[in-house]
Write a protein that holds these residues in place. Structure first.
Motif, PDB file in Angstrom:
ATOM      1  N   ALA A  48       0.830  -1.080  -0.135  1.00  0.00           N
ATOM      2  CA  ALA A  48       0.082   0.203   0.058  1.00  0.00           C
ATOM      3  C   ALA A  48       0.809   1.261   0.031  1.00  0.00           C
ATOM      4  O   ALA A  48       0.614   2.386  -0.472  1.00  0.00           O
ATOM      5  N   GLY A  49       2.206   1.167   0.639  1.00  0.00           N
ATOM      6  CA  GLY A  49       3.053   2.390   0.674  1.00  0.00           C
ATOM      7  C   GLY A  49       3.556   2.698  -0.606  1.00  0.00           C
ATOM      8  O   GLY A  49       3.572   3.638  -0.926  1.00  0.00           O
ATOM      9  N   GLN A  50       3.954   1.716  -1.223  1.00  0.00           N
ATOM     10  CA  GLN A  50       4.643   1.863  -2.496  1.00  0.00           C
ATOM     11  C   GLN A  50       3.581   2.109  -3.625  1.00  0.00           C
ATOM     12  O   GLN A  50       3.939   3.180  -4.295  1.00  0.00           O
ATOM     13  N   ASN A  51       2.236   1.787  -3.281  1.00  0.00           N
ATOM     14  CA  ASN A  51       1.235   1.968  -4.360  1.00  0.00           C
ATOM     15  C   ASN A  51       0.799   3.688  -4.128  1.00  0.00           C
ATOM     16  O   ASN A  51       0.603   4.153  -5.177  1.00  0.00           O
ATOM     17  N   ALA A  52       1.163   3.932  -3.004  1.00  0.00           N
ATOM     18  CA  ALA A  52       0.906   5.411  -2.667  1.00  0.00           C
ATOM     19  C   ALA A  52       1.785   6.268  -3.276  1.00  0.00           C
ATOM     20  O   ALA A  52       1.480   7.466  -3.929  1.00  0.00           O
ATOM     21  N   LYS A  53       2.840   5.915  -3.062  1.00  0.00           N
ATOM     22  CA  LYS A  53       4.186   6.868  -3.354  1.00  0.00           C
ATOM     23  C   LYS A  53       4.665   6.793  -4.671  1.00  0.00           C
ATOM     24  O   LYS A  53       5.029   7.538  -5.453  1.00  0.00           O
ATOM     25  N   VAL A  54       4.287   5.647  -5.085  1.00  0.00           N
ATOM     26  CA  VAL A  54       4.922   5.398  -6.710  1.00  0.00           C
ATOM     27  C   VAL A  54       4.049   4.986  -7.579  1.00  0.00           C
ATOM     28  O   VAL A  54       3.922   5.667  -8.706  1.00  0.00           O
TER      29      VAL A  54
END
Length: 651
Positions: A48-54
């Motif tokens: 979820a973090g990478q989805n949000a940031k990248v």
């Protein structure tokens, strides 16, 4: 007044009554809102973090570069030029990317992204025509021959094929709802309502009677009904479903292929098999399941149960991929599950989850979450690279080494669909129905909910999906009696997927029942519909521990799947494994799997941002397998899920 008109009025009256009274069936089971679940560490925190940031910003950027934003600006009168694209569904890419952004920002605030998306929303508002019509290809008078052919000469004249007018508007409505949920501002929602009102006044009895060519508007209208409680949206969704397979007031397709392709060959209540374009199909089944939950429509439930069985018994891959044939991106014949040429579009696996979620909402049977889990960790996550910026449209179960993820697709439905799926993952973990709290998926998280009048804070600690040990810590504002329902995945009950299409080899069947402790005391239990139900008066500080035994399991498929004859697949927990040529330096064509030799496990350092250490299962260093969703991340090489079984070990 003729019988048809009387019948329609009765339907309208029934739906109106639903909106005017508290209906126990509608909204009885509810998933936890996305805001209420937080992934702070672990597998889904990483994703979820990478989805949000990248991934989400990347999708917005690519939609801008592809011409999506240009077309909206052109329709809004902000720039001059020509419509950019050779397709009519480009609008929907931006809508899905926006929806992903709005869901993502609920947990990962991003002021820069909010300003950027708000600017896009402003342009969309200006692009909408006065009566609510929103379809940039027509508003901008697109001149590309393919676009002109697909959109038709006038509004709604080529819906049965590829205009995608209602499909685009459906995704717009879903994006607008997500925007409202994020911001509380109704300026985008007003666009959705205006478009929905136009649709209601345009289609129906005595008006236009064609159903949409690509299902999606039905799901969107039902979502809008749930938010606004306007019964006309639910009635419209139902009308679109009911319009299929009925040619008394409209001509049939000139090409018979398109009847099944669009699931328009029979009235939906009489359909019994999954046919045609897979994404269209599962979106339609999902909308039908919503109608079942909201109205207890028995005919729809009978049809859906039969179609579900058809898919589970004959038309689903072990990865939960569906839609095996390239012609029409469609469901093929029973048991025709070719691995090398499997189409298995990422969007189809996502749509399968949407359908399964809604089937679960009706009767809370864990078999639906078995499919959701298998699809999520295999058929869906395989569609995105570990760097978050490369994608698969197709997810085959075998490759000759020529399958490389792309930075974007010419038909880019899958990347933003993946982004919105990952962004909304938190809503799939828990659900509440009356005095029951359902724990449907296991992941490190914290969640807040109300159960039977008590405010409950739940802390879930686990290394799932890699390990099967789960701890749930309960904190609540007052002692309260309710049932905690723990899902027992089918994989740890020797059931790879619902149905008889796949089975665990006898020697790999686990005899270990899951263990459950409450405050350190082991409890006895029964499993009902795949759940352990623990009913007690809960107090602050109560701790539940669940132990799910994971072990490698070799899987056989039904004998009718000739492609997999004398082959086995390997699973470990929710993951399907595959062999890549990069790990298996022996003669690839002579690669074999033993049914008698045990598997050992070790990990290799990858440098991946999400899975820095990749688990490898091996047999005597002769065969090495990795989780299927991670294939083609290190190199482009040969891959296979189904491995030939050594003849001397075959049983």
């Amino acid at each position: 007044m003729n019988k048809k008109t009387i019948s329609l009025l009765l339907i309208v009256l029934a739906f109106s009554c639903l909106a005017c009274q508290e209906n126990e069936k509608a909204f009885d089971y509810t998933s936890l809102p996305l805001r209420n679940v937080t992934f702070e560490k672990g597998f889904w925190s990483q994703y979820a973090g990478q989805n949000a940031k990248v991934t989400v910003p990347y999708c917005i950027e690519r939609c801008t570069k592809s011409g999506c934003l240009h077309n909206f600006q052109l329709a809004a009168g902000q720039i001059s030029g020509d419509y950019l694209s050779d397709n009519t569904w480009l609008d929907s890419d931006m809508y899905k990317a926006l929806e992903a952004a709005f869901y993502s920002m609920m947990k990962y605030p991003n002021e820069k992204l909010l300003q950027e998306t708000d600017s896009i929303v402003d342009t969309i508002i200006k692009a909408q025509e006065k009566d609510g019509y929103l379809y940039t290809a027509r508003t901008t008078h697109a001149t590309h021959p393919r676009v002109m052919k697909f959109m038709g000469e006038e509004r709604w004249t080529n819906m049965g094929h590829f205009s995608h007018e209602l499909y685009n508007m459906g995704h717009m409505i879903e994006a607008a709802i997500a925007h409202y949920e994020l911001t509380g501002n109704n300026r985008f929602l007003n666009v959705a309502i205006k478009a929905a009102d136009l649709i209601v006044t345009t289609f129906g009895e005595g008006k236009l009677s064609y159903p949409p060519g690509h299902q999606e508007i039905e799901l969107a209208l039902i979502k809008l009904y749930k938010l606004t409680n306007n019964p006309s949206y639910l009635e419209m969704a139902y009308y679109f479903l009911e319009a299929r397979g009925k040619y008394s007031e409209r001509p049939p397709y000139t090409d018979e292929f398109f009847k099944e392709y669009h699931q328009d060959h029979l009235p939906v209540s009489k359909q019994r098999e999954a046919v045609g374009h897979a994404v269209r199909a599962v979106y339609m089944y999902a909308a039908m399941a919503d109608i079942v939950t909201l109205t207890n429509n028995e005919k729809y439930k009978l049809a859906l149960d039969s179609i579900w069985s058809d898919v589970m018994e004959k038309k689903i891959y072990i990865t939960s991929g569906i839609g095996n044939q390239q012609l029409g991106e469609a469901f093929g014949l029973p048991y025709h599950l070719d691995n090398l040429h499997a189409y298995t579009e990422t969007c189809a696996a996502i749509g399968l989850v949407y359908w399964a979620e809604r089937m679960f909402a009706f009767d809370q049977d864990s078999k639906y979450y078995d499919v959701i889990e298998r699809a999520t960790y295999n058929g869906i996550l395989s569609g995105i690279s570990q760097d978050g910026t490369h994608f698969y449209y197709k997810n085959p179960l075998e490759s000759k080494g020529n399958k490389k993820r792309t930075e974007w697709n010419s038909c880019a439905c899958c990347p933003p669909n993946l982004a919105r799926y990952v962004a909304s993952m938190g809503s799939r973990v828990y659900g509440v129905k009356g005095d029951r709290l359902y724990v449907n998926m296991y992941a490190e998280n914290q969640a807040d909910m109300e159960v039977n009048g008590a405010n409950v804070h739940l802390l879930q600690e686990t290394d799932y999906p890699w390990e099967g040990d789960v701890r749930l810590r309960i904190n609540l504002d007052k002692k309260q009696t309710f049932s905690l329902c723990l899902r027992i995945p089918g994989w740890c009950l020797n059931q790879p997927l619902p149905g008889t299409l796949y089975r665990v080899y006898e020697q790999d069947k686990t005899n270990e029942r899951p263990n459950v402790w409450v405050n350190g005391e082991e409890i006895d239990y029964q499993i009902e519909k795949g759940y352990i139900r623990i009913n007690r008066k809960w107090a602050k500080g109560d701790v539940i521990r669940l132990e799910l035994f994971m072990q490698p399991q070799r899987i056989a498929s039904h004998s009718a799947v000739l492609q997999n004859e004398n082959c086995a697949a390997l699973t470990y927990g929710p993951f399907v494994y595959c062999a890549e040529e990069i790990d298996n330096v022996t003669d690839w064509d002579k690669l074999e799997l033993s049914l008698s030799e045990p598997f050992s496990c070790h990990s290799i350092t990858t440098g991946f941002s999400i899975v820095p250490k990749m688990p490898v299962l091996s047999q005597n260093d002769e065969l090495k397998l990795i989780p299927y969703f991670l294939w083609a991340n290190r190199d482009t090489c040969k891959m296979k899920v189904w491995i030939p079984v050594r003849k001397e070990c075959n049983n």
